[in-house]
Design a protein around this motif. Sequence first.
Motif, PDB file in Angstrom:
ATOM      1  N   ALA A 137      98.673  -1.978  13.581  1.00 16.64           N
ATOM      2  CA  ALA A 137      99.382  -1.192  12.558  1.00 16.64           C
ATOM      3  C   ALA A 137      98.517  -1.013  11.317  1.00 16.64           C
ATOM      4  CB  ALA A 137     100.701  -1.866  12.187  1.00 16.64           C
ATOM      5  N   GLU A 138      97.784  -2.047  10.941  1.00 17.32           N
ATOM      6  CA  GLU A 138      96.894  -1.938   9.789  1.00 17.32           C
ATOM      7  C   GLU A 138      95.752  -0.963  10.081  1.00 17.32           C
ATOM      8  OE1 GLU A 138      94.586  -4.862   6.638  1.00 17.32           O
ATOM      9  OE2 GLU A 138      95.083  -5.619   8.630  1.00 17.32           O
ATOM     10  N   ASP A 140      95.934   1.574  12.128  1.00 13.55           N
ATOM     11  CA  ASP A 140      96.535   2.910  12.115  1.00 13.55           C
ATOM     12  C   ASP A 140      96.643   3.429  10.682  1.00 13.55           C
ATOM     13  OD1 ASP A 140      98.083   5.185  13.242  1.00 13.55           O
ATOM     14  OD2 ASP A 140      99.758   4.239  12.205  1.00 13.55           O
ATOM     15  N   GLU A 141      97.064   2.579   9.770  1.00 17.16           N
ATOM     16  CA  GLU A 141      97.159   2.970   8.364  1.00 17.16           C
ATOM     17  C   GLU A 141      95.772   3.323   7.815  1.00 17.16           C
ATOM     18  OE1 GLU A 141      98.682   1.165   4.051  1.00 17.16           O
ATOM     19  OE2 GLU A 141      98.990   0.024   5.888  1.00 17.16           O
ATOM     20  N   TRP A 142      94.755   2.532   8.193  1.00 19.54           N
ATOM     21  CA  TRP A 142      93.387   2.791   7.745  1.00 19.54           C
ATOM     22  C   TRP A 142      92.904   4.145   8.267  1.00 19.54           C
ATOM     23  CZ3 TRP A 142      88.653   3.551  10.163  1.00 19.54           C
ATOM     24  CH2 TRP A 142      87.505   3.385   9.373  1.00 19.54           C
ATOM     25  N   CYS A 143      93.161   4.442   9.536  1.00 20.73           N
ATOM     26  CA  CYS A 143      92.756   5.722  10.119  1.00 20.73           C
ATOM     27  C   CYS A 143      93.434   6.892   9.407  1.00 20.73           C
ATOM     28  CB  CYS A 143      93.093   5.765  11.611  1.00 20.73           C
ATOM     29  SG  CYS A 143      92.128   4.650  12.647  1.00 20.73           S
ATOM     30  N   ARG A 144      94.707   6.745   9.119  1.00 18.96           N
ATOM     31  CA  ARG A 144      95.440   7.800   8.405  1.00 18.96           C
ATOM     32  C   ARG A 144      94.859   8.019   7.004  1.00 18.96           C
ATOM     33  NH1 ARG A 144     101.492   8.135  10.423  1.00 18.96           N
ATOM     34  NH2 ARG A 144     101.337   7.032  12.410  1.00 18.96           N
ATOM     35  N   ASP A 145      94.513   6.920   6.330  1.00 18.37           N
ATOM     36  CA  ASP A 145      93.913   7.037   4.995  1.00 18.37           C
ATOM     37  C   ASP A 145      92.586   7.782   5.067  1.00 18.37           C
ATOM     38  OD1 ASP A 145      95.989   5.733   3.752  1.00 18.37           O
ATOM     39  OD2 ASP A 145      94.957   3.796   3.609  1.00 18.37           O
ATOM     40  N   PRO A 152      90.577   4.114   1.845  1.00 15.69           N
ATOM     41  CA  PRO A 152      91.368   3.050   2.456  1.00 15.69           C
ATOM     42  C   PRO A 152      91.453   1.822   1.570  1.00 15.69           C
ATOM     43  CG  PRO A 152      89.850   4.010   4.060  1.00 15.69           C
ATOM     44  CD  PRO A 152      89.480   4.568   2.712  1.00 15.69           C
ATOM     45  N   THR A 190     102.169   7.871  17.285  1.00 14.75           N
ATOM     46  CA  THR A 190     101.929   6.588  17.950  1.00 14.75           C
ATOM     47  C   THR A 190     102.881   6.375  19.124  1.00 14.75           C
ATOM     48  OG1 THR A 190     103.447   5.418  16.447  1.00 14.75           O
ATOM     49  CG2 THR A 190     101.129   5.542  15.782  1.00 14.75           C
ATOM     50  N   TYR A 197      95.739  11.760  16.117  1.00 10.14           N
ATOM     51  CA  TYR A 197      95.754  12.429  14.820  1.00 10.14           C
ATOM     52  C   TYR A 197      95.157  13.833  14.922  1.00 10.14           C
ATOM     53  CZ  TYR A 197      95.560   7.373  13.999  1.00 10.14           C
ATOM     54  OH  TYR A 197      95.757   6.021  14.081  1.00 10.14           O
TER      55      TYR A 197
END
Length: 203
Positions: A137-138, A140-145, A152, A190, A197
């Motif tokens: 999950a972390e 995924d958040e990094w990739c989105r950022d 990030p 996801t 993405y």
Amino acid sequence: MTVNLVVMPAGPALVRELAPADSVGEQLLAAVSTLVDAALSADPARTVELVGSRDPRWETGLTGSFAAWGAPQVQVGAGTHLPELVQRYALGGWTGRIADTRANLQEIKPHALTVVAVDGSAGLTQRAPLALIDAAAEADEWCRDVLSGTRPGREMDPASLRGAGVLEPDLWLELAALRPRRARLLAADTTLGVGRYVAAWEV
């Protein structure tokens, strides 16, 4: 915004014939097609450069074919690695514009359209290819950022990304090192346990 870099999913679920029930995949494919159509239809001289993994695990001996993944009827004309095959599938009638294919970003040419095929963590749910990974999950958040052009919140290295289920960490770190003038994350998903993405950048 003049889009010259598009990020898209690399996995075979984007191919309708391989995942007919994946309605989200259909939406992701449509988003990629819309970006490509807009970028190429306005300039008949614009070429396409494909960037994606050349890892042997994604390689098939059948050029331009999805036979190794269960769809021998789907032919895209060229390519021997899954990410490139998926890119060619998404490009549809624009494959004649492809001028280069490679594994790394290298220099982003301002007047070409660079299409990068890469997935996030493959451990985002219990039914994911790598099962559930705590750090996914972390990641995924990094990739989105990264894809939204946001700095990030933490630095990631290849080992950290691999540990979080990201199979192509080097390509992600190359993207993170770029500083796009403008960046838009258009879609993120996801539902299959894999980070998928679609993003549009002006580099």
